[in-house]
Design an enzyme around this catalytic site. Structure first.
Site, PDB file in Angstrom:
ATOM      1  N   LYS A  53       0.865  -1.217   0.148  1.00 34.40           N
ATOM      2  CA  LYS A  53       0.215   0.054  -0.109  1.00 34.40           C
ATOM      3  C   LYS A  53       1.008   1.320   0.053  1.00 34.40           C
ATOM      4  O   LYS A  53       0.718   2.168  -0.830  1.00 34.40           O
ATOM      5  CB  LYS A  53      -0.900  -0.051   1.038  1.00 34.40           C
ATOM      6  CG  LYS A  53      -2.143  -0.843   1.046  1.00 34.40           C
ATOM      7  CD  LYS A  53      -2.775  -1.280   2.515  1.00 34.40           C
ATOM      8  CE  LYS A  53      -3.902  -2.168   2.212  1.00 34.40           C
ATOM      9  NZ  LYS A  53      -4.531  -2.723   3.514  1.00 34.40           N
ATOM     10  N   GLN A  97      -4.976  -1.282   9.720  1.00 28.73           N
ATOM     11  CA  GLN A  97      -5.024  -2.880   9.101  1.00 28.73           C
ATOM     12  C   GLN A  97      -5.668  -3.730  10.171  1.00 28.73           C
ATOM     13  O   GLN A  97      -5.419  -3.769  11.269  1.00 28.73           O
ATOM     14  CB  GLN A  97      -3.414  -3.310   8.714  1.00 28.73           C
ATOM     15  CG  GLN A  97      -3.628  -4.359   8.109  1.00 28.73           C
ATOM     16  CD  GLN A  97      -3.749  -4.549   6.766  1.00 28.73           C
ATOM     17  OE1 GLN A  97      -3.972  -3.360   5.875  1.00 28.73           O
ATOM     18  NE2 GLN A  97      -4.496  -5.575   6.164  1.00 28.73           N
ATOM     19  N   ASP A 120     -11.291   3.074   3.682  1.00 26.15           N
ATOM     20  CA  ASP A 120     -11.494   1.608   3.957  1.00 26.15           C
ATOM     21  C   ASP A 120     -13.017   1.598   3.549  1.00 26.15           C
ATOM     22  O   ASP A 120     -13.163   0.629   3.249  1.00 26.15           O
ATOM     23  CB  ASP A 120     -11.220   1.010   5.356  1.00 26.15           C
ATOM     24  CG  ASP A 120     -10.006   0.216   5.356  1.00 26.15           C
ATOM     25  OD1 ASP A 120      -9.750  -0.444   4.077  1.00 26.15           O
ATOM     26  OD2 ASP A 120      -9.435  -0.120   6.119  1.00 26.15           O
TER      27      ASP A 120
HETATM   28  N1  GUN Z   1      -7.555  -6.589   6.088  1.00 29.15           N
HETATM   29  C1  GUN Z   1      -7.703  -7.232   5.150  1.00 29.15           C
HETATM   30  N2  GUN Z   1      -8.389  -6.603   4.059  1.00 29.15           N
HETATM   31  C2  GUN Z   1      -8.315  -5.524   4.763  1.00 29.15           C
HETATM   32  C3  GUN Z   1      -8.805  -4.076   4.182  1.00 29.15           C
HETATM   33  O1  GUN Z   1      -9.339  -3.966   3.121  1.00 29.15           O
HETATM   34  N3  GUN Z   1      -8.765  -2.980   5.143  1.00 29.15           N
HETATM   35  C4  GUN Z   1      -8.004  -3.117   6.274  1.00 29.15           C
HETATM   36  N4  GUN Z   1      -8.095  -1.969   7.049  1.00 29.15           N
HETATM   37  N5  GUN Z   1      -7.665  -4.340   6.828  1.00 29.15           N
HETATM   38  C5  GUN Z   1      -7.845  -5.407   6.053  1.00 29.15           C
END
Ligand code: GUN
Length: 300
Positions: A53, A97, A120
């Site tokens: 990311k 996350q 998100d």
């Molecule tokens: N863990 C797995 N996929 C995601 C996501 O799209 N966003 C976040 N914040 N955590 C994740």
């Protein structure tokens, strides 16, 4: 005839190029879209996602940073970090996350993120906006990425039976919210299946559009798929494999070899939906930055 294989990497590259143009337009006005990812602990999968990311942000001309906190971080400490990011005007998007360590309640953390920085799309305000079809909200990146893939491949979803296997807040439920909306690339009749669903195959075999998001490797097999269906595999399961360099292989929720003999269009794993998640995250972050300066839009 075997299914056509969706090239998620190619579609994601196109989205990322659009994001870079929008970011450059903002930069001309002195705004550099900024995303902060907060990682608590050292979950190996999460560490890989988070690194990609940050790299993707930088490649798109955005500001990307990761705050790494120890697994022992308390909920109060994490909330204090979120508060600081909420108050920082240089940060347009915040992503904490998941999953979080046991001592932290993820819903409490999600609710603390300012909805206008919740790239998100997990905050109840954004969940609600997506459900009512309010385009001001942030759609969660993975389901939105699926919808963009369907659009890129010209799938006419209107009136389709869309069966989603999996009811998570990250994928299954928001996927249903998006596909049930009126309008292009949606307009489906949606069914959500889950671990308590009776006779799962009777549902999946009805699907014109089958979306697997249950987190179980190769769970959906070819015999569960209606001939000619569009199959979208959201799964990213690490399966031990001593012959692989990393010691594991990524497997989707769909048994690809049998499914591709039955489906008309299918996503591979890797190289399918996974690439889209980060592309849509960048897009949401640019949108969040644009929303802080409504007069500025790409090309302005
Ligand atoms: N863990 C797995 N996929 C995601 C996501 O799209 N966003 C976040 N914040 N955590 C994740």
């Amino acid at each position: 005839m075997p299914a056509e294989i969706i090239d998620g990497a190619a579609v994601a590259t196109k989205v990322r190029a659009e994001v870079a143009i929008a970011a450059a337009a903002l930069a001309k006005h002195g705004i550099v879209p900024g995303l902060t990812v907060v990682l608590v602990g050292e979950d190996p999968g999460s560490m890989v996602y988070v690194a990609s990311k940050e790299k993707a942000c930088l490649e798109a001309g955005m500001h990307g940073e990761t705050i790494r906190l120890p697994a022992s971080t308390s909920q109060a400490e994490l909330l204090a970090v979120v508060d600081r990011l909420n108050a920082d005007p240089a940060i347009h998007g915040i992503l904490v996350q998941m999953p979080l360590p046991k001592q932290i309640d993820s819903q409490t953390v999600i609710r603390r993120i300012a909805p206008q920085k919740d790239v998100d799309g997990f905050h109840p305000v954004n969940v609600g906006k997506v459900l009512i079809g309010d385009r001001d909200g942030f759609a969660p990146c993975t389901p939105w990425g699926v919808q963009v893939l369907l659009e890129a491949y010209g799938v006419k979803t209107t009136g389709m039976e869309c069966v989603i296997v999996g009811r998570s807040n990250i994928v299954g439920k928001p996927m249903a919210s998006l596909m049930v909306q009126p309008g292009a690339h949606a307009d489906c009749t949606v069914t959500i299946c889950h671990s308590r669903t009776r006779d799962l195959a009777s549902h999946t075999k009805r699907a014109d559009l089958l979306i697997a998001a249950i987190g179980r490797a190769e769970f959906v097999t070819g015999d569960m798929i209606r001939p000619g269906a569009v199959v979208i595999d959201v799964g990213m399961n690490r399966v031990d494999d001593a012959t692989a360099k990393a010691g594991y292989r990524l497997k989707g929720d769909v048994h690809f070899e049998s499914a591709k003999q039955v489906a008309s269009l299918i996503t591979p794993v890797p190289g399918g939906v996974g690439r889209m998640t980060i592309a849509m995250l960048l897009k949401n972050t640019v949108r969040a930055a644009e929303m802080t300066a409504p007069a500025i839009r790409a090309g302005a």
